[in-house]
Enzyme design. Structure first.
Site: not given
Ligand code: ARG
Length: 296
Positions: A182, A287
């Site tokens: 991300h 996150c």
């Molecule tokens: N386990 C989640 C996923 O893989 C973690 C999300 C992390 N969020 C972020 N904004 N980077 O979707």
């Protein structure tokens, strides 16, 4: 010039005074947090997780935001959605308008309607997307421009869509390292708003992890943000960039030692919060934080 005077050290002279700005955030208590599937390289279901510890660590972040004078709204955690704690993926909100996510993986799809309902109830003009996108995980507002990540989650088509929804310039960036899937794991926005809010004409600035991007995207970042803080691989790998800033206070992982020093040199006030348990799900401070801009 006296040696004792703090003003005589080059560091103090170089570091501008930073102003904290009020923020409104949406968070979700990790009551159902666990790692039961793998959708990013950090998630290993065989490794045990401790939900009580996740809640306690999350609570420290929540309490800190309030201490800093920010407002935090909460969305009810849904059983069966262990990743809902990562509210950054729950939407992208500017000027009272909410662009809802469309999750890449089935495991998180059920979170989207819950976020949409929350935004509607809060008075947001709520837009259901056609394209796959994971909210503020991949869209970051820097000044007036939206930086948009693609490569692992949000698609390039969602970059066009988000530009249409908000009528703003969108700069697409390609992520190439699966650990930084991300955009908010590879870029930290330090001064969220340009101009007046920053108390001057200087540009909203960012910190980033150069190795998370392809050459073309790195060139764009270098050109647009010549003063950016370049974070080391070491600090990036402990999710140092997954941080939240109010323009002065920057909440970061205690493991990101080099980044902490870089922030101090620039006049920011780094505050360390450890979310080690939530890192097992591949998420950190940012996150767990969705910015509610322009709520009614
Ligand atoms: N386990 C989640 C996923 O893989 C973690 C999300 C992390 N969020 C972020 N904004 N980077 O979707």
């Amino acid at each position: 010039m006296s040696v004792e005077s703090p003003a005589s050290t080059p560091e103090t002279i170089a570091a501008p005074a930073r102003t904290a700005h009020h923020r409104r955030y949406l968070m979700c208590r990790p009551e159902h947090f666990t790692v039961s599937y793998t959708i990013n390289p950090w998630m290993e279901p065989a490794k045990p997780t401790d939900t009580a510890k996740a809640v306690a660590q999350w609570q420290k972040l929540y309490d800190l935001y309030l201490e800093l004078g920010h407002e935090v709204e909460l969305i009810e955690p849904l059983a069966g959605y262990p990743d809902m704690v990562y509210t950054a993926n729950g939407g992208f909100l500017i000027d009272g308008r909410a662009y809802v996510p469309k999750f890449r993986f089935e495991e998180r799809a059920g979170e989207a309607p819950a976020f949409a309902d929350w935004f509607r109830a809060a008075g947001y003009d709520t837009i259901i997307p056609e394209e796959v996108n994971e909210g503020e995980g991949d869209f970051l507002l820097v000044g007036d421009v939206i930086l948009a990540g693609t490569g692992f989650r949000s698609t390039g088509d969602s970059h066009r869509e988000v530009g249409e929804v908000f009528g703003r310039e969108v700069v697409s960036l390609n992520l190439v390292d699966p650990r930084f899937y991300h955009l908010d794991t590879a870029i930290a926005v330090l001064d969220p708003v340009q101009g007046v809010e920053n108390g001057g004409p200087e540009r909203a600035n960012i910190a980033y992890l150069p190795g998370a991007f392809d050459d073309a995207s790195r060139a764009i970042l270098e050109e647009r943000f010549p003063d950016a803080i370049l974070v080391s691989d070491e600090d990036g790998s402990v999710f140092g960039l997954n941080s939240a800033s109010d323009g002065r206070n920057v909440i970061i992982s205690p493991r990101a030692k080099g980044f902490e020093k870089q922030l101090r040199e620039r006049g920011y006030n780094p505050i360390m919060i450890d979310l080690s348990e939530l890192l097992l799900g591949g998420g950190g401070i940012k996150c767990c934080t969705l910015e509610l801009r322009g709520a009614k």
